[in-house]
Motif scaffolding. Sequence first.
Motif, PDB file in Angstrom:
ATOM      1  N   ASP A 165       0.865  -1.176   0.000  1.00 36.72           N
ATOM      2  CA  ASP A 165       0.000   0.000   0.000  1.00 36.72           C
ATOM      3  C   ASP A 165       0.903   1.228   0.000  1.00 36.72           C
ATOM      4  O   ASP A 165       2.108   1.119   0.213  1.00 36.72           O
ATOM      5  CB  ASP A 165      -0.982   0.006   1.183  1.00 36.72           C
ATOM      6  CG  ASP A 165      -0.318   0.140   2.538  1.00 36.72           C
ATOM      7  OD1 ASP A 165       0.750   0.771   2.649  1.00 36.72           O
ATOM      8  OD2 ASP A 165      -0.875  -0.386   3.514  1.00 36.72           O
TER       9      ASP A 165
ATOM     10  N   ARG B 142      -3.090  -6.946   7.575  1.00 38.07           N
ATOM     11  CA  ARG B 142      -3.012  -6.744   6.130  1.00 38.07           C
ATOM     12  C   ARG B 142      -3.749  -7.877   5.417  1.00 38.07           C
ATOM     13  O   ARG B 142      -3.608  -9.045   5.786  1.00 38.07           O
ATOM     14  CB  ARG B 142      -1.566  -6.724   5.641  1.00 38.07           C
ATOM     15  CG  ARG B 142      -0.706  -5.610   6.212  1.00 38.07           C
ATOM     16  CD  ARG B 142      -1.096  -4.241   5.661  1.00 38.07           C
ATOM     17  NE  ARG B 142      -0.105  -3.259   6.055  1.00 38.07           N
ATOM     18  CZ  ARG B 142      -0.077  -2.633   7.222  1.00 38.07           C
ATOM     19  NH1 ARG B 142      -0.994  -2.918   8.133  1.00 38.07           N
ATOM     20  NH2 ARG B 142       0.864  -1.743   7.484  1.00 38.07           N
TER      21      ARG B 142
ATOM     22  N   SER C 265      -3.535   2.637  14.197  1.00 38.77           N
ATOM     23  CA  SER C 265      -3.686   2.744  12.754  1.00 38.77           C
ATOM     24  C   SER C 265      -3.281   4.142  12.320  1.00 38.77           C
ATOM     25  O   SER C 265      -3.664   5.125  12.959  1.00 38.77           O
ATOM     26  CB  SER C 265      -5.136   2.456  12.344  1.00 38.77           C
ATOM     27  OG  SER C 265      -5.302   2.583  10.950  1.00 38.77           O
ATOM     28  N   ASP C 266      -2.494   4.249  11.265  1.00 41.58           N
ATOM     29  CA  ASP C 266      -2.065   5.550  10.776  1.00 41.58           C
ATOM     30  C   ASP C 266      -3.265   6.406  10.410  1.00 41.58           C
ATOM     31  O   ASP C 266      -4.264   5.898   9.888  1.00 41.58           O
ATOM     32  CB  ASP C 266      -1.161   5.374   9.545  1.00 41.58           C
ATOM     33  CG  ASP C 266      -0.433   6.656   9.170  1.00 41.58           C
ATOM     34  OD1 ASP C 266      -1.091   7.545   8.595  1.00 41.58           O
ATOM     35  OD2 ASP C 266       0.767   6.761   9.458  1.00 41.58           O
TER      36      ASP C 266
ATOM     37  N   GLN D  29      -3.820   8.273   8.064  1.00 44.09           N
ATOM     38  CA  GLN D  29      -4.151   8.299   6.640  1.00 44.09           C
ATOM     39  C   GLN D  29      -4.983   7.097   6.203  1.00 44.09           C
ATOM     40  O   GLN D  29      -5.539   7.090   5.105  1.00 44.09           O
ATOM     41  CB  GLN D  29      -2.866   8.364   5.812  1.00 44.09           C
ATOM     42  CG  GLN D  29      -2.037   9.616   6.070  1.00 44.09           C
ATOM     43  CD  GLN D  29      -0.771   9.638   5.248  1.00 44.09           C
ATOM     44  OE1 GLN D  29      -0.815   9.616   4.016  1.00 44.09           O
ATOM     45  NE2 GLN D  29       0.371   9.653   5.918  1.00 44.09           N
ATOM     46  N   ARG D  30      -5.086   6.091   7.043  1.00 40.56           N
ATOM     47  CA  ARG D  30      -5.859   4.906   6.678  1.00 40.56           C
ATOM     48  C   ARG D  30      -7.330   5.103   7.065  1.00 40.56           C
ATOM     49  O   ARG D  30      -7.875   4.400   7.920  1.00 40.56           O
ATOM     50  CB  ARG D  30      -5.279   3.671   7.364  1.00 40.56           C
ATOM     51  CG  ARG D  30      -3.834   3.372   7.007  1.00 40.56           C
ATOM     52  CD  ARG D  30      -3.385   2.049   7.614  1.00 40.56           C
ATOM     53  NE  ARG D  30      -1.965   1.820   7.485  1.00 40.56           N
ATOM     54  CZ  ARG D  30      -1.364   1.353   6.392  1.00 40.56           C
ATOM     55  NH1 ARG D  30      -2.092   1.073   5.316  1.00 40.56           N
ATOM     56  NH2 ARG D  30      -0.066   1.175   6.366  1.00 40.56           N
TER      57      ARG D  30
ATOM     58  N   ARG E 163     -10.148   4.505   5.536  1.00 41.09           N
ATOM     59  CA  ARG E 163     -11.065   3.379   5.301  1.00 41.09           C
ATOM     60  C   ARG E 163     -10.916   2.334   6.405  1.00 41.09           C
ATOM     61  O   ARG E 163     -11.903   1.749   6.856  1.00 41.09           O
ATOM     62  CB  ARG E 163     -10.786   2.750   3.938  1.00 41.09           C
ATOM     63  CG  ARG E 163     -11.157   3.625   2.759  1.00 41.09           C
ATOM     64  CD  ARG E 163     -10.966   2.909   1.445  1.00 41.09           C
ATOM     65  NE  ARG E 163     -11.809   1.734   1.321  1.00 41.09           N
ATOM     66  CZ  ARG E 163     -11.756   0.886   0.292  1.00 41.09           C
ATOM     67  NH1 ARG E 163     -10.901   1.083  -0.690  1.00 41.09           N
ATOM     68  NH2 ARG E 163     -12.561  -0.162   0.258  1.00 41.09           N
ATOM     69  N   ALA E 164      -9.678   2.130   6.847  1.00 40.88           N
ATOM     70  CA  ALA E 164      -9.444   1.173   7.919  1.00 40.88           C
ATOM     71  C   ALA E 164     -10.109   1.638   9.209  1.00 40.88           C
ATOM     72  O   ALA E 164     -10.666   0.838   9.963  1.00 40.88           O
ATOM     73  CB  ALA E 164      -7.943   0.967   8.137  1.00 40.88           C
TER      74      ALA E 164
ATOM     75  N   SER F  72      -0.555   8.737  14.208  1.00 47.67           N
ATOM     76  CA  SER F  72      -1.229   7.450  14.131  1.00 47.67           C
ATOM     77  C   SER F  72      -2.367   7.427  15.117  1.00 47.67           C
ATOM     78  O   SER F  72      -2.306   8.025  16.177  1.00 47.67           O
ATOM     79  CB  SER F  72      -0.254   6.300  14.435  1.00 47.67           C
ATOM     80  OG  SER F  72       0.141   6.341  15.773  1.00 47.67           O
TER      81      SER F  72
END
Length: 204
Positions: A34, A102, A136-137, A139-140, A142-143, A195
């Motif tokens: 990614d 992942r 979780s970062d 920028q993620r 959607r996660a 994060s």
Amino acid sequence: MSLPATLELSDRSVTLRRATAGDLPAVVALLSDDPLGATRDGPTVDGGLTPYVTAFEAIDADPAQLLVVAAAEGRVVATMQLSFIPGLSRRGALRAQVEGVRVHADLRGSGLGRAMLTWAVDEARTRGCALVQLTSDKQRTRAHGFYEELGFVASPTASSCPSDRAGQPPLRGCASRCEVAPGARRADAPLPRASSSMGRAADF
């Protein structure tokens, strides 16, 4: 719970098992697949696979660490790491930390990630954990939505910590946890700069 375990998806069965040294190339490929991971992981980064081998040996030798992979049709299609952390708070509660989740691009949206996180929470329950947490970062995005659907809530605390060395940049990823009752939602909680730390109190 025991491994290996079978995760039933809508169109296939996937085997979740403890990772072996032979799985490292596939696991590293997943970590680097990614935009964020490509900048910090992969065999082409300094040291090749050597630092991953060193880390794997430490993880595999530690009973408080569990690196798992999901395999389907003879190939590794997902991975995650669980760490079981003892602490004095919450009357000496044990907590589970989930990292490195992942899923291969071919299986994203298949329900595999949800099945893996559900298994992870069940494994934490089996081991007597009082809560499950993950980072979780920011920028993620959607996660983040995915984790919130599973009951995790973003911490409102900024995640950068001052370095202990003069002239060095702040350390990244030092976010505090968010510990909430099952089913609670904090949709207005801002995400940290570096994060996001998310937590789920276990109803065990």
